[in-house]
Motif scaffolding. Structure first.
Motif, PDB file in Angstrom:
ATOM      1  N   ASN A  30       0.852  -1.193   0.000  1.00 39.67           N
ATOM      2  CA  ASN A  30       0.000   0.000   0.000  1.00 39.67           C
ATOM      3  C   ASN A  30       0.888   1.243   0.000  1.00 39.67           C
ATOM      4  N   ARG A  31       1.708   1.346  -1.022  1.00 44.65           N
ATOM      5  CA  ARG A  31       2.690   2.418  -1.073  1.00 44.65           C
ATOM      6  C   ARG A  31       2.052   3.791  -1.253  1.00 44.65           C
ATOM      7  N   LEU A  32       2.640   4.791  -0.595  1.00 42.70           N
ATOM      8  CA  LEU A  32       2.298   6.181  -0.891  1.00 42.70           C
ATOM      9  C   LEU A  32       3.233   6.654  -2.003  1.00 42.70           C
ATOM     10  N   LYS A  33       3.083   7.939  -2.405  1.00 39.71           N
ATOM     11  CA  LYS A  33       3.690   8.337  -3.683  1.00 39.71           C
ATOM     12  C   LYS A  33       5.218   8.195  -3.749  1.00 39.71           C
ATOM     13  N   ASP A  80      -6.068  13.312   0.931  1.00 38.06           N
ATOM     14  CA  ASP A  80      -6.472  12.574  -0.276  1.00 38.06           C
ATOM     15  C   ASP A  80      -6.749  13.545  -1.424  1.00 38.06           C
ATOM     16  N   SER A  81      -7.397  14.674  -1.101  1.00 37.51           N
ATOM     17  CA  SER A  81      -7.694  15.665  -2.154  1.00 37.51           C
ATOM     18  C   SER A  81      -6.401  16.224  -2.732  1.00 37.51           C
ATOM     19  N   VAL A  82      -5.454  16.576  -1.843  1.00 40.95           N
ATOM     20  CA  VAL A  82      -4.185  17.148  -2.324  1.00 40.95           C
ATOM     21  C   VAL A  82      -3.509  16.154  -3.264  1.00 40.95           C
ATOM     22  N   ASN A  83      -3.489  14.885  -2.854  1.00 40.40           N
ATOM     23  CA  ASN A  83      -2.834  13.877  -3.700  1.00 40.40           C
ATOM     24  C   ASN A  83      -3.520  13.749  -5.051  1.00 40.40           C
ATOM     25  N   VAL A 137      -1.708  17.482   5.466  1.00 45.28           N
ATOM     26  CA  VAL A 137      -0.857  16.541   4.726  1.00 45.28           C
ATOM     27  C   VAL A 137       0.140  15.897   5.682  1.00 45.28           C
ATOM     28  N   LEU A 138       0.758  16.723   6.504  1.00 46.96           N
ATOM     29  CA  LEU A 138       1.770  16.235   7.448  1.00 46.96           C
ATOM     30  C   LEU A 138       1.159  15.222   8.412  1.00 46.96           C
ATOM     31  N   ARG A 139       0.023  15.604   8.998  1.00 46.51           N
ATOM     32  CA  ARG A 139      -0.605  14.782  10.022  1.00 46.51           C
ATOM     33  C   ARG A 139      -1.142  13.474   9.419  1.00 46.51           C
ATOM     34  N   ALA A 140      -1.828  13.581   8.283  1.00 47.77           N
ATOM     35  CA  ALA A 140      -2.439  12.377   7.703  1.00 47.77           C
ATOM     36  C   ALA A 140      -1.360  11.412   7.225  1.00 47.77           C
ATOM     37  N   ASP A 141      -0.298  11.944   6.642  1.00 43.78           N
ATOM     38  CA  ASP A 141       0.762  11.092   6.103  1.00 43.78           C
ATOM     39  C   ASP A 141       1.494  10.378   7.239  1.00 43.78           C
ATOM     40  N   TYR A 142       2.040  11.152   8.189  1.00 46.33           N
ATOM     41  CA  TYR A 142       2.832  10.548   9.275  1.00 46.33           C
ATOM     42  C   TYR A 142       1.971   9.727  10.238  1.00 46.33           C
ATOM     43  N   VAL A 143       0.797  10.262  10.624  1.00 46.08           N
ATOM     44  CA  VAL A 143      -0.011   9.545  11.624  1.00 46.08           C
ATOM     45  C   VAL A 143      -0.825   8.427  10.967  1.00 46.08           C
ATOM     46  N   GLY A 144      -1.363   8.718   9.798  1.00 46.29           N
ATOM     47  CA  GLY A 144      -2.206   7.716   9.139  1.00 46.29           C
ATOM     48  C   GLY A 144      -1.407   6.509   8.651  1.00 46.29           C
ATOM     49  N   TYR A 145      -0.233   6.772   8.078  1.00 48.20           N
ATOM     50  CA  TYR A 145       0.505   5.691   7.417  1.00 48.20           C
ATOM     51  C   TYR A 145       1.826   5.348   8.101  1.00 48.20           C
TER      52      TYR A 145
END
Ligand SMILES: Cc1cc2nc3c(=O)[nH]c(=O)nc-3n(C[C@H](O)[C@H](O)[C@H](O)COP(=O)(O)OP(=O)(O)OC[C@H]3O[C@@H](n4cnc5c(N)ncnc54)[C@H](O)[C@@H]3O)c2cc1C
Length: 510
Positions: free
Chosen positions: A71-74, A140-143, A208-216
């Motif tokens: 489930n890779r991110l970008k 998700d919207s930003v991505n 973006v910071l919070r969702a990326d680091y905390v979510g994944y």
């Protein structure tokens, strides 16, 4: 044999994360690419060094945008797609927050994180989770929007949360959740990774910071950040990219508003259809364009108008005992005497004592980080560049050692161990070190600050207007996404995409 070809499709200045990402993407599309790097190694800040026979990470605390293998991110996906095979290790926790009245370790996963905050500040679970979910929706919207630009009307329909929160600061949105102060404090620690106090930080960036680091969760390469740059360079060369080290580009050659090559310090004049620069726009527009008359006044206005983000001051130590024996329990600790980010940001303009420190013990995320019976421990703060610019050469050594001593003393008191008694190796990195090794403007590590005045959405909208010289692109932490190693990769890819799009458009217009 000639050192250079007569002509390349693209010359990339700088062989660090951003420049190598551009090179990989262009080589993948069959372009003939030359990378010129002034150092004798790839990587820039993404590097390591050896002291006393021990390899030591030069910078990386944690990488964003990697994600699990399935489930890779970008950024993780880009490495996989390019065949850059990195052994990623997931950092075990989000962070330990050591704040007034709080000693709390939080873990990644949106609901786990909210539950752990609720255990300390009861009754906050629903609100914290709903704030984190909002961050995730914006993320998700930003991505999606960064890949598929769309009309404003469609955007409003499909990305309502993103549009509605875009005009607000982080402080305004967090305040609207009416959370107790302790819960707010626990939601703030990563702030320094984006380098603006919450009254000036767009909520979009916080999300973006919070969702990326905390979510994944966040990741580190087993063989340090240098594993990324070394493997990227190796892969790029295997794909046909020519990389030349110890080649400092002094000039970017421009004629009739269009870049057509570079001149190196060795005196080589090399021609290409496009130039991508990892050197800061400040440096490029003030001293690298030849002839200087080709620099549009708007470009100087742009670099003067942007606020540089933060630089780094880091004390990196190898200690003579294990983390366990030294009482180091967490991979990552954020320690502050307040969590008022606006106040802390102001404090970063000085020369210490710094009130907000971030500490990393790599061994707690990487069991092979140092030889058995030792561990690494770094204490870092990210000052504004202006304070360090005031330090005179004759005072530099004293100031550097004073600041480092303050930081070591503070963390010794926190750990209950005198770190000075356990140091096998120590390196003090200052803004001057960063500048010397990477040529970064004023030693800046994060490009331009994300602020309400210089909002990422405005940056995206004005990107075309700010392309002052044709066939010249910028690739680095100083480009649109700013901030850190993951965004440097994204910026590198964006610069390559701009080149490919222009090539296609010019071909179609013929
Ligand atoms: C102590 C510290 C800790 C950090 N921690 C983290 C972290 O945990 N997570 C994170 O994401 N980020 C972190 N960062 C920030 C991150 O390292 C940078 O934002 C990122 O690596 C920048 O990459 P880049 O490719 O834009 O530039 P750089 O790494 O600065 O590379 C620029 C390259 O271009 C070359 N170059 C410049 N000018 C010329 C020229 N004229 N000719 C030829 N070559 C040239 C330089 O030699 C260099 O190799 C940290 C930084 C520091 C200093």
């Amino acid at each position: 044999m000639k050192f250079y070809k007569d002509h390349y499709d693209v010359i990339v200045i700088g062989g660090a994360l951003a420049g190598l990402s551009s090179a990989l993407m262009l080589a993948d599309k069959g372009k003939d690419v030359l990378v010129l790097e002034r150092h004798n190694l790839p990587g820039g800040i993404a590097s390591s060094f050896v002291r006393g026979g021990i390899e030591i990470e030069a910078a990386l605390h944690e990488m964003m945008s990697i994600g699990e293998k399935d489930n890779r991110l970008k950024v993780g996906k880009f490495f996989d797609d390019m065949g850059v095979d990195i052994e990623w290790l997931k950092v075990p926790e989000a962070y330990h927050a050591s704040l007034p009245g709080l000693e709390v370790t939080l873990h990644p996963g949106l609901s786990t994180f909210a539950k752990e905050i609720d255990a300390v500040v009861p009754g906050t679970y629903d609100k914290v989770l709903s704030l984190l979910n909002l961050c995730n929706t914006v993320f998700d919207s930003v991505n999606e929007l960064s890949i598929h630009p769309m009309s404003k009307a469609k955007m409003l329909l499909k990305h309502e949360a993103f549009v509605k929160t875009a005009g607000y600061t982080t402080k305004e949105v967090i305040d609207s959740f009416d959370l107790p102060k302790k819960a707010q404090d626990l939601l703030a620690p990563y702030w320094i990774y984006v380098g603006s106090g919450f009254s000036d930080l767009p909520f979009t960036i916080y999300s973006v910071l919070r969702a990326d680091y905390v979510g994944y969760g966040s990741y580190i390469p087993r063989k340090f950040s240098h594993e990324m740059s070394l493997k990227m360079a190796e892969r790029a060369e295997a794909m046909g990219v020519q990389i030349e080290y110890r080649q400092h580009v002094e000039k970017i050659l421009v004629k009739d508003g269009k870049a057509y090559g570079v001149r190196t310090a060795r005196g080589d004049e090399i021609h290409a259809d496009y130039v991508i620069s990892s050197a800061y726009p400040n440096k490029v527009y003030t001293s690298m364009i030849e002839p200087a008359s080709e620099v549009p006044s708007k470009a100087i206005k742009m670099v003067n108008g942007r606020r540089l983000s933060l630089t780094a001051f880091s004390v990196i130590m190898i200690l003579d005992d294990t983390a366990e024996n030294l009482g180091i329990k967490d991979y990552s600790v954020f320690k502050g005497d307040t969590m008022d980010t606006d106040l802390l940001y102001k404090d970063l303009a000085g020369l210490g004592p710094y009130r907000y420190l971030t500490c990393i013990c790599h061994n707690l995320g990487n069991d092979t980080a140092t030889p058995p019976g030792t561990c690494s421990y770094s204490i870092t703060t990210l000052p504004q560049v202006k304070g360090w610019k005031t330090v005179k050469a004759e005072d530099y050594d004293r100031v550097k050692h004073e600041v480092a001593k303050q930081m070591i003393d503070e963390m010794s008191a926190y750990l209950g161990v005198n770190l000075l008694d356990h140091i096998l190796e120590i390196v003090i990195e200052t803004p001057m070190t960063v500048n010397r090794y990477t040529n970064a403007w004023n030693g800046c590590i994060y490009g331009y600050a994300h602020t309400m005045e210089d909002h990422i959405i405005a940056r995206l909208q004005t990107a075309e207007e700010e392309s002052f010289i044709k066939h010249l692109e910028f690739s680095g932490a100083h480009a649109i996404s700013g901030d850190g190693m993951g965004p440097a990769v994204t910026n590198g890819r964006k610069a390559a995409k701009n080149v490919l799009d222009t090539m296609a458009a010019e071909e179609a217009a013929k």
